[in-house]
Each structure stands twice: as C-alpha cells, then as structure tokens.
Design a protein around this motif. Structure first.
Motif, PDB file in Angstrom:
ATOM      1  N   PHE A  12       0.729  -1.728  -0.098  1.00  0.00           N
ATOM      2  CA  PHE A  12      -0.566  -0.310   0.398  1.00  0.00           C
ATOM      3  C   PHE A  12       0.682   1.184   0.075  1.00  0.00           C
ATOM      4  CE2 PHE A  12      -2.043   2.554   3.306  1.00  0.00           C
ATOM      5  CZ  PHE A  12      -3.205   3.616   2.579  1.00  0.00           C
ATOM      6  N   ILE A  13       1.649   1.226   1.051  1.00  0.00           N
ATOM      7  CA  ILE A  13       2.803   2.640   0.855  1.00  0.00           C
ATOM      8  C   ILE A  13       3.663   2.888   0.147  1.00  0.00           C
ATOM      9  CG2 ILE A  13       3.423   4.315   2.895  1.00  0.00           C
ATOM     10  CD1 ILE A  13       1.787   3.047   5.029  1.00  0.00           C
ATOM     11  N   GLY A  14       4.152   1.371   0.234  1.00  0.00           N
ATOM     12  CA  GLY A  14       5.011   1.398  -1.233  1.00  0.00           C
ATOM     13  C   GLY A  14       4.748   2.241  -2.703  1.00  0.00           C
ATOM     14  N   SER A  15       4.018   1.221  -2.126  1.00  0.00           N
ATOM     15  CA  SER A  15       3.902   1.586  -4.335  1.00  0.00           C
ATOM     16  C   SER A  15       3.205   2.597  -4.571  1.00  0.00           C
ATOM     17  CB  SER A  15       2.231   1.243  -4.476  1.00  0.00           C
ATOM     18  OG  SER A  15       1.012   1.272  -4.152  1.00  0.00           O
ATOM     19  N   ASN A  31      12.418  -1.842  -7.056  1.00  0.00           N
ATOM     20  CA  ASN A  31      11.379  -2.014  -6.117  1.00  0.00           C
ATOM     21  C   ASN A  31      11.424  -3.893  -5.691  1.00  0.00           C
ATOM     22  OD1 ASN A  31       9.235  -3.140  -4.670  1.00  0.00           O
ATOM     23  ND2 ASN A  31       7.485  -2.566  -6.299  1.00  0.00           N
ATOM     24  N   LEU A  32      12.054  -4.563  -4.770  1.00  0.00           N
ATOM     25  CA  LEU A  32      12.305  -5.178  -3.318  1.00  0.00           C
ATOM     26  C   LEU A  32      10.705  -5.738  -2.772  1.00  0.00           C
ATOM     27  CD1 LEU A  32      14.535  -7.880  -3.196  1.00  0.00           C
ATOM     28  CD2 LEU A  32      15.171  -6.521  -1.154  1.00  0.00           C
ATOM     29  N   ASP A  33      10.445  -6.700  -4.394  1.00  0.00           N
ATOM     30  CA  ASP A  33       9.503  -7.106  -2.944  1.00  0.00           C
ATOM     31  C   ASP A  33       8.896  -8.602  -2.753  1.00  0.00           C
ATOM     32  OD1 ASP A  33       6.574  -5.817  -2.104  1.00  0.00           O
ATOM     33  OD2 ASP A  33       6.279  -7.310  -2.196  1.00  0.00           O
ATOM     34  N   GLY A  58      11.668 -10.650  -4.044  1.00  0.00           N
ATOM     35  CA  GLY A  58      12.547 -11.149  -3.388  1.00  0.00           C
ATOM     36  C   GLY A  58      12.205 -10.865  -1.833  1.00  0.00           C
ATOM     37  N   ASP A  59      13.485 -11.461  -1.048  1.00  0.00           N
ATOM     38  CA  ASP A  59      12.429 -11.038   0.330  1.00  0.00           C
ATOM     39  C   ASP A  59      14.100 -10.394   0.727  1.00  0.00           C
ATOM     40  OD1 ASP A  59      12.003 -11.235   3.270  1.00  0.00           O
ATOM     41  OD2 ASP A  59      11.808 -13.410   3.132  1.00  0.00           O
ATOM     42  N   ILE A  60      13.675  -9.095   2.063  1.00  0.00           N
ATOM     43  CA  ILE A  60      14.634  -8.770   2.472  1.00  0.00           C
ATOM     44  C   ILE A  60      15.561  -9.549   3.584  1.00  0.00           C
ATOM     45  CG2 ILE A  60      13.049  -6.719   2.605  1.00  0.00           C
ATOM     46  CD1 ILE A  60      12.927  -6.878   5.794  1.00  0.00           C
ATOM     47  N   HIS A 131      14.165   4.326   7.925  1.00  0.00           N
ATOM     48  CA  HIS A 131      13.150   2.549   8.438  1.00  0.00           C
ATOM     49  C   HIS A 131      11.662   3.394   8.728  1.00  0.00           C
ATOM     50  CE1 HIS A 131      11.527  -1.108  10.457  1.00  0.00           C
ATOM     51  NE2 HIS A 131      11.419  -0.659  11.581  1.00  0.00           N
ATOM     52  N   VAL A 132      10.756   2.519   8.153  1.00  0.00           N
ATOM     53  CA  VAL A 132       9.624   3.062   7.786  1.00  0.00           C
ATOM     54  C   VAL A 132       8.712   2.740   9.531  1.00  0.00           C
ATOM     55  CG1 VAL A 132       7.570   3.593   6.707  1.00  0.00           C
ATOM     56  CG2 VAL A 132       9.408   3.855   5.586  1.00  0.00           C
ATOM     57  N   SER A 133       7.938   3.317  10.211  1.00  0.00           N
ATOM     58  CA  SER A 133       7.428   2.371  11.395  1.00  0.00           C
ATOM     59  C   SER A 133       6.415   2.767  11.213  1.00  0.00           C
ATOM     60  CB  SER A 133       7.930   2.173  12.596  1.00  0.00           C
ATOM     61  OG  SER A 133       7.918   1.326  13.368  1.00  0.00           O
ATOM     62  N   THR A 134       5.462   3.062  12.686  1.00  0.00           N
ATOM     63  CA  THR A 134       3.878   2.928  12.693  1.00  0.00           C
ATOM     64  C   THR A 134       4.044   3.557  14.499  1.00  0.00           C
ATOM     65  OG1 THR A 134       1.941   1.514  13.683  1.00  0.00           O
ATOM     66  CG2 THR A 134       3.788   0.646  13.506  1.00  0.00           C
ATOM     67  N   ASN A 186       7.342   7.144  12.215  1.00  0.00           N
ATOM     68  CA  ASN A 186       6.267   6.521  13.355  1.00  0.00           C
ATOM     69  C   ASN A 186       5.144   7.242  12.859  1.00  0.00           C
ATOM     70  OD1 ASN A 186       8.859   5.967  15.387  1.00  0.00           O
ATOM     71  ND2 ASN A 186       8.179   4.879  15.146  1.00  0.00           N
ATOM     72  N   CYS A 187       4.740   6.867  11.451  1.00  0.00           N
ATOM     73  CA  CYS A 187       3.463   7.215  10.793  1.00  0.00           C
ATOM     74  C   CYS A 187       2.344   6.678  12.051  1.00  0.00           C
ATOM     75  CB  CYS A 187       3.622   7.430   9.451  1.00  0.00           C
ATOM     76  SG  CYS A 187       1.965   8.078   9.097  1.00  0.00           S
ATOM     77  N   SER A 188       0.785   6.891  11.413  1.00  0.00           N
ATOM     78  CA  SER A 188      -0.289   6.837  11.983  1.00  0.00           C
ATOM     79  C   SER A 188      -0.554   6.086  11.024  1.00  0.00           C
ATOM     80  CB  SER A 188      -0.920   7.948  12.401  1.00  0.00           C
ATOM     81  OG  SER A 188      -1.477   9.518  11.693  1.00  0.00           O
TER      82      SER A 188
HETATM   83  P1  NAD Z   1       1.654  -3.483   2.915  1.00  0.00           P
HETATM   84  O1  NAD Z   1       0.455  -4.494   3.890  1.00  0.00           O
HETATM   85  O2  NAD Z   1       0.931  -3.134   2.510  1.00  0.00           O
HETATM   86  O3  NAD Z   1       2.575  -4.071   2.338  1.00  0.00           O
HETATM   87  C1  NAD Z   1       4.180  -4.180   2.733  1.00  0.00           C
HETATM   88  C2  NAD Z   1       4.396  -5.475   1.330  1.00  0.00           C
HETATM   89  O4  NAD Z   1       5.763  -5.909   2.248  1.00  0.00           O
HETATM   90  C3  NAD Z   1       3.327  -6.154   0.440  1.00  0.00           C
HETATM   91  O5  NAD Z   1       4.012  -5.632  -1.207  1.00  0.00           O
HETATM   92  C4  NAD Z   1       4.743  -7.228   1.243  1.00  0.00           C
HETATM   93  O6  NAD Z   1       4.655  -8.301  -0.413  1.00  0.00           O
HETATM   94  C5  NAD Z   1       6.481  -6.897   0.830  1.00  0.00           C
HETATM   95  N1  NAD Z   1       6.668  -7.497   1.265  1.00  0.00           N
HETATM   96  C6  NAD Z   1       6.590  -8.671   3.052  1.00  0.00           C
HETATM   97  N2  NAD Z   1       7.436  -9.207   3.453  1.00  0.00           N
HETATM   98  C7  NAD Z   1       8.616  -9.481   2.498  1.00  0.00           C
HETATM   99  C8  NAD Z   1       9.973  -9.437   3.459  1.00  0.00           C
HETATM  100  N3  NAD Z   1       9.902 -10.487   3.665  1.00  0.00           N
HETATM  101  N4  NAD Z   1      10.755  -8.950   1.752  1.00  0.00           N
HETATM  102  C9  NAD Z   1      10.356  -8.177   0.686  1.00  0.00           C
HETATM  103  N5  NAD Z   1       9.011  -7.708   0.855  1.00  0.00           N
HETATM  104  C10 NAD Z   1       7.790  -8.553   1.902  1.00  0.00           C
HETATM  105  O7  NAD Z   1       2.250  -2.492   4.376  1.00  0.00           O
HETATM  106  P2  NAD Z   1       1.865  -1.294   3.728  1.00  0.00           P
HETATM  107  O8  NAD Z   1       0.336  -0.711   4.836  1.00  0.00           O
HETATM  108  O9  NAD Z   1       2.038  -0.254   3.347  1.00  0.00           O
HETATM  109  O10 NAD Z   1       2.800  -0.584   5.361  1.00  0.00           O
HETATM  110  C11 NAD Z   1       4.593  -0.016   5.009  1.00  0.00           C
HETATM  111  C12 NAD Z   1       5.062  -0.180   5.756  1.00  0.00           C
HETATM  112  O11 NAD Z   1       4.473   1.564   6.495  1.00  0.00           O
HETATM  113  C13 NAD Z   1       5.008  -1.074   7.163  1.00  0.00           C
HETATM  114  O12 NAD Z   1       6.812  -0.945   7.326  1.00  0.00           O
HETATM  115  C14 NAD Z   1       3.765  -0.570   8.083  1.00  0.00           C
HETATM  116  O13 NAD Z   1       4.898  -1.361   9.651  1.00  0.00           O
HETATM  117  C15 NAD Z   1       4.226   1.101   7.792  1.00  0.00           C
HETATM  118  N6  NAD Z   1       2.881   1.388   8.353  1.00  0.00           N
HETATM  119  C16 NAD Z   1       1.587   1.216   8.114  1.00  0.00           C
HETATM  120  C17 NAD Z   1       0.922   2.165   8.101  1.00  0.00           C
HETATM  121  C18 NAD Z   1       0.010   1.716   7.971  1.00  0.00           C
HETATM  122  O14 NAD Z   1      -1.150   2.449   8.446  1.00  0.00           O
HETATM  123  N7  NAD Z   1      -0.749   1.188   6.920  1.00  0.00           N
HETATM  124  C19 NAD Z   1       1.130   3.068   9.224  1.00  0.00           C
HETATM  125  C20 NAD Z   1       2.453   3.706   9.465  1.00  0.00           C
HETATM  126  C21 NAD Z   1       3.567   2.332   9.668  1.00  0.00           C
END
Ligand code: NAD
Ligand code: TYD
Length: 364
Positions: A12-15, A31-33, A58-60, A131-134, A186-188
């Motif tokens: 979601f957020i990465g795209s 983009n590594l996903d 691929g995997d991180i 690093h994107v966190s919550t 750290n986002c809401s």
């Molecule tokens: P999401 O679940 O929509 O997307 C996560 C992506 O990571 C997916 O495309 C998935 O395929 C990929 N992924 C999962 N495991 C993987 C691995 N081992 N290696 C490579 N890719 C992998 O998540 P999001 O909502 O886009 O959240 C993105 C980041 O933002 C996360 O770290 C989340 O903790 C953080 N965040 C999210 C929110 C929110 O409201 N959605 C708010 C604050 C922070």
C-alpha cells in the motif's frame, strides 16, 4: 538522478511512494518485494514501460540478493517499507511478523552495514537507511493522555506492534553502534488508494458497495489518527532529504476519529456517490466481537517534523476520504485481483466466529 532501493514497494504505502517518486522525479527506483498475499504486481502496472523503475521479486532477509542489488545499482538510499502489517493477522499467526519485521529487518541492516562500510567516503556520507515504522510501537492512550512524541516510551501491545518495535530498536542500535546513517519514521494510520482490503477503510468501502455487513469491533469508540497516504509519502521524502542522521520523526494527520465516525463518513459518501434506492449504507453497520488486546487510542504529536522540516499534510480527512472512495469505485480490476487468492479464506477466518453483539441503534 539518485537511485533508491525501496523494499515492500508493491504494498500500500510503498506503491504510493514509488508512484510519487517517479511522478515528481525524486529518484530512479529498484523495488524489492516478496509479493506476499498483501500485494500483486498489477498495482504498479502503470510503470511497466518506465525505464526508471525496476521490480525484483525477493525477500529482504535474502542477504545475497540484497547485496547483489546494492552492488549493481549503488543506491543512495534504502527505504524499508517491507513488513507484515495487519494486526489481526499478527494475533492469529505471529510467526511471519517476527520473521519479516524483526529477522528480515536485521538481515537488511546487516547487509547494508557491510556494503556501506566499504563505500568511498563521499558515497558513505550520502547513503541513508530509512526505516518506515508505526505509532503502534507506543501502545495505547487514555482519552486525555497527550499524543505520542518521539520520546514517548515504547509499549507495544500486539505481536505486530512488538515486531515493529523490535525492528526500530535494531535500526537505532545500528546507528549508535556502527554509525550506519539511519532514519526512522513512526506514522499513524494511513488511508488512500491501493490499500489491501483487510484494513478498516477499504474493507468498509467494499463491503458497503456489495451490501454486506460493516463489521465494527467492540463499541466502535477506539480512536485512530488518520493520514492520507500521499501526505505520508511526502513526509518520508522530506525526512530522507533534510533530516540529520540518527533522527526519528513522528508523522500524523491530527485527525483523531472513532472507528464508528470513520465508518459513518464512508457511508455518507457512498450514499452520494453510489446511492441505493430506499437504503442508507449505514444500516449495514454491525458491531462484532472485539479484537483481543485492542488498543483504545492512538494520537501523534507531529510538531517535530512540522517545526524542523516544514512538513504539512495537504489533505483534510474529508477530502482524502472522498478521493479514496472514488478510487475504489474506479478501480474494480485492482479490487478483484486483491480479493482473489487467499483473501476469502482470511475473511472467513477473521469474521465468521465473531457473533453480532447488538444492532447499531442501541449504541447511539
Ligand atoms: P502492506 O502490507 O500493504 O505492504 C507490505 C509489502 O511488503 C507487501 O508488498 C509485501 O509483499 C512486502 N513484503 C512483506 N514481507 C516481505 C519480505 N520479507 N521481503 C520483501 N517484501 C516483503 O503494508 P503497508 O500498509 O504498505 O505498510 C508499509 C510499512 O509502513 C510497514 O512497515 C508498516 O509497518 C508501516 N506503516 C503502515 C501504516 C498503515 O496504516 N498501513 C501506518 C504506519 C506505518
Ligand atoms: P486496521 O485498519 O486494522 O488498523 P490498525 O489495527 O493498525 O489500527 O484497524 C483500524 C481500526 O478499525 C482498529 O481500531 C480496528 C478497527 N477495525 C474494525 O472495527 N473492524 C474491522 O473489520 C477492522 C479490520 C478493523
């Protein structure tokens, strides 16, 4: 132009970040996903002919793959969005959360450190690991508590929050111990286009369109602080460009709303955009059994990023929600892909045993 290695960029957020980055000319993107259940490649189909975008499945946690990508593309920054991100799934099956969020982030940090240490001085100086966190790492607030600040003690309550807290601590340690130039945000709660429909807002939009019950956990009075996803992406980019290394920034929309209010607002928008004769979408609201350990309230104090970096959100909750509902109405192909595969299994698993507690009328 700079190159960013974005992890989890099909989610979601990465795209949304990658689309902004390419539209605004921020950087070339790798983009590594892993493409877990939460994402499908179609999400970034608009970039299929873009020479400044490359997808790698691929995997991180795969250190050899990450090292090859670093050596080949020499990115100036790694932005780590990759995660397991859904609290309810972390309650049902926490293992994947520890594996990706803790062990995966550790492997990514370690590979980045080894790569960064052998860079020439000027490249070393320029490199960043963001690093994107919550906000969920801070735990739950009571109604009158002040909002989370960057120095609020960590008190994670769900396996998801604990795994993100673990990853944040590792990022901090890699800066403190090795000098790796890290940044943490750290986002809401985010909302907007391309959010997987297991999360509250897209789930409610899609259920309402199909005339299905709108499931609200507990009494619907849990509070979240909502931010439109593009505003989050702009904040991340600003931190990457302008922050001192080692800093952490809280990001939020100053939009504290109860879940019931959010759901009612979605229903009102749908009554306008997709009206059904003699029928209000809010009549579908259904209270169901609460989430175990459900955090009552999150709220972000974002004054540090506003003051230090001049960041402001562009969208109000009303304007952002309207755009979001319209996006889901306009993108039925994306929705269909997202809901194929394991999605139906999850819906059954999470919702079938949560018997209805009472109709909405008794709650008002
Ligand atoms: P999401 O679940 O929509 O997307 C996560 C992506 O990571 C997916 O495309 C998935 O395929 C990929 N992924 C999962 N495991 C993987 C691995 N081992 N290696 C490579 N890719 C992998 O998540 P999001 O909502 O886009 O959240 C993105 C980041 O933002 C996360 O770290 C989340 O903790 C953080 N965040 C999210 C929110 C929110 O409201 N959605 C708010 C604050 C922070
Ligand atoms: P969610 O979108 O899962 O995000 P988070 O748990 O990370 O905050 O949930 C947002 C809020 O909505 C949270 O308080 C739980 C609640 N919720 C429901 O009431 N019903 C649902 O079906 C879902 C998925 C969430």
């Amino acid at each position: 132009m700079q190159t960013y290695l974005v992890t989890g960029g099909t989610g979601f957020i990465g795209s949304n970040f990658i689309l902004s980055a390419r539209r605004e000319g921020w950087a070339t993107i790798i983009n590594l996903d892993k493409l877990t259940y939460a994402s499908h490649p179609q999400t970034l189909a608009a970039l299929s002919d873009d020479p400044g975008y490359q997808f790698v499945q691929g995997d991180i946690g795969d250190s050899d793959l990450v090292r090859t990508l670093l050596d080949t593309h020499q990115p100036t920054a790694i932005l780590n969005f990759a995660a397991e991100s859904h609290v309810d799934r972390s309650i049902v099956s926490p293992h994947d959360f520890i594996q990706t969020n803790v062990v995966g982030t550790f492997n990514l940090l370690e590979t980045s450190r080894v790569y960064w240490e052998q860079l020439a001085a000027n490249q070393k100086e320029q490199f960043r690991f963001l690093h994107v966190s919550t906000d969920e790492v801070y735990g739950s607030l009571n109604p009158t508590d002040p909002a989370f600040r960057e120095d609020t003690p960590y008190a994670p309550n769900s396996p998801y929050a604990a795994s993100k807290a673990g990853s944040d601590h590792l990022v901090r340690a890699y800066h403190h111990t090795y000098g790796l130039p890290t940044l943490t945000t750290n986002c809401s709660n985010n909302y907007g286009p391309r959010q997987f429909p297991e999360k509250l807002i897209p789930l409610i939009i899609l259920n309402a369109l199909e005339g299905k019950p709108l499931p609200i956990y507990g009494d619907g009075q849990n509070v979240r602080d909502w931010l439109y996803v593009e505003d989050h992406c702009n904040a991340i980019h600003r931190v990457l460009q302008h922050s001192c290394v080692g800093e952490t920034y809280n990001i939020g929309g100053r939009n504290e709303l109860t879940n019931l209010t959010v759901v009612e607002q979605i229903c009102s928008i749908l009554d306008e955009l997709a009206p059904k004769p003699n029928f209000k979408h809010s009549s579908l609201i259904t209270f169901i059994k609460d989430r175990p350990g459900h955090d009552r309230r999150y709220a972000i104090d974002c004054s540090k990023i506003q003051r230090d970096l001049g960041w402001q959100p562009n969208e109000s909750f009303e304007s952002g929600l309207l755009k979001t509902v319209q996006w889901y109405l306009d993108n039925s192909n994306w929705v269909e892909q997202a809901r194929s595969g394991a999605y139906q299994t999850w819906m059954k698993q999470n919702y079938s045993d949560r018997s209805v507690e009472s109709p909405v009328e008794s709650r008002h």
